[in-house]
Write an enzyme that holds these catalytic residues in place. Structure first.
Site, mmCIF file in Angstrom:
data_model
loop_
_atom_site.group_PDB
_atom_site.id
_atom_site.type_symbol
_atom_site.label_atom_id
_atom_site.label_comp_id
_atom_site.label_asym_id
_atom_site.label_seq_id
_atom_site.Cartn_x
_atom_site.Cartn_y
_atom_site.Cartn_z
ATOM 1 C CB ALA A 45 -1.013 -0.057 1.260
ATOM 2 N NE ARG A 46 -2.162 5.893 0.103
ATOM 3 C CZ ARG A 46 -3.421 5.209 -0.685
ATOM 4 N NH1 ARG A 46 -2.987 4.557 -1.404
ATOM 5 N NH2 ARG A 46 -4.697 5.494 -0.306
ATOM 6 C CB SER A 47 4.540 0.880 -2.787
ATOM 7 O OG SER A 47 3.689 0.256 -3.795
ATOM 8 N N GLY A 48 3.751 3.526 -4.571
ATOM 9 C CA GLY A 48 3.657 4.298 -5.842
ATOM 10 C C GLY A 48 3.315 3.437 -6.842
ATOM 11 C CE LYS A 49 -0.142 -1.366 -5.387
ATOM 12 N NZ LYS A 49 -0.039 -0.586 -4.123
ATOM 13 C CB ALA A 57 -11.586 2.465 -12.385
ATOM 14 C CG HIS A 104 -6.744 6.497 -7.468
ATOM 15 N ND1 HIS A 104 -5.695 6.131 -8.003
ATOM 16 C CD2 HIS A 104 -6.936 6.146 -6.150
ATOM 17 C CE1 HIS A 104 -4.858 5.325 -7.019
ATOM 18 N NE2 HIS A 104 -5.523 5.399 -5.835
#
Length: 171
Positions: A11-15, A34, A50
């Protein structure tokens, strides 16, 4: 058949940011596919954030489960994300792991027969705390199996670590 780039990480790793950059490098009008289902107000806000991160040049398609029904042939497609798509399948199947795995693999198989440049975002759940609840443990297993299935088909695989893409597969 699709050309697949698979991007996984925590999560929140920049994917999503990295995936968007790749898609924009490949197309002037990429498709954002989506899979989020609006579960509550917090989730609605995440979706809106997003959406605001993307410019008007994006073509947005929302599809919770039936990826193969989307008109994406010949496009650059960013599918964000497998985890939310799988959550919808798992929930709708009453948390039945075997039934959900079979449905997800069948739908994925239909989807990737389309000719497209496909960038796929997923979460790497197995690197965290072992879930206490049975349904959460089953979902973590299900996610791991689907990630393996997609990564095996992908030409490129990236693991995102603290915003840094680490290429772990190149064909």
């Amino acid at each position: 058949m699709s050309h697949i780039i698979f991007i996984t990480g925590g999560a929140r790793s920049g994917k999503s940011r990295f995936a968007q950059e790749l898609a924009e490098q490949r197309s002037e009008n990429p498709v954002y596919l989506a899979t989020a289902r609006v579960w509550d107000d917090d989730f609605r806000k995440r979706i809106e954030r997003h959406q605001s991160d993307r410019g008007p040049h994006w073509i947005n398609i929302e599809e919770e489960k039936h990826l193969s029904s989307t008109p994406v042939e010949g496009k650059t497609v960013l599918l964000d994300c497998i985890t939310l798509w799988l959550t919808n399948i798992f929930f709708d199947n009453g948390f039945d792991m075997e039934k959900s795995l079979a449905e997800a693999k069948a739908e994925w198989g239909l989807f990737v027969t389309k000719e497209m440049d496909l960038i796929v975002v997923s979460n790497e759940l197995g690197m965290g705390v072992h879930p206490v609840e049975e349904s959460a443990r089953k979902f973590a297993d299900l996610q791991g199996w689907i990630n393996q299935h997609i990564a095996a088909m992908a030409e490129e695989v990236y693991l995102m670590v603290s915003g840094i893409p680490v290429k772990i597969k190149q064909q």
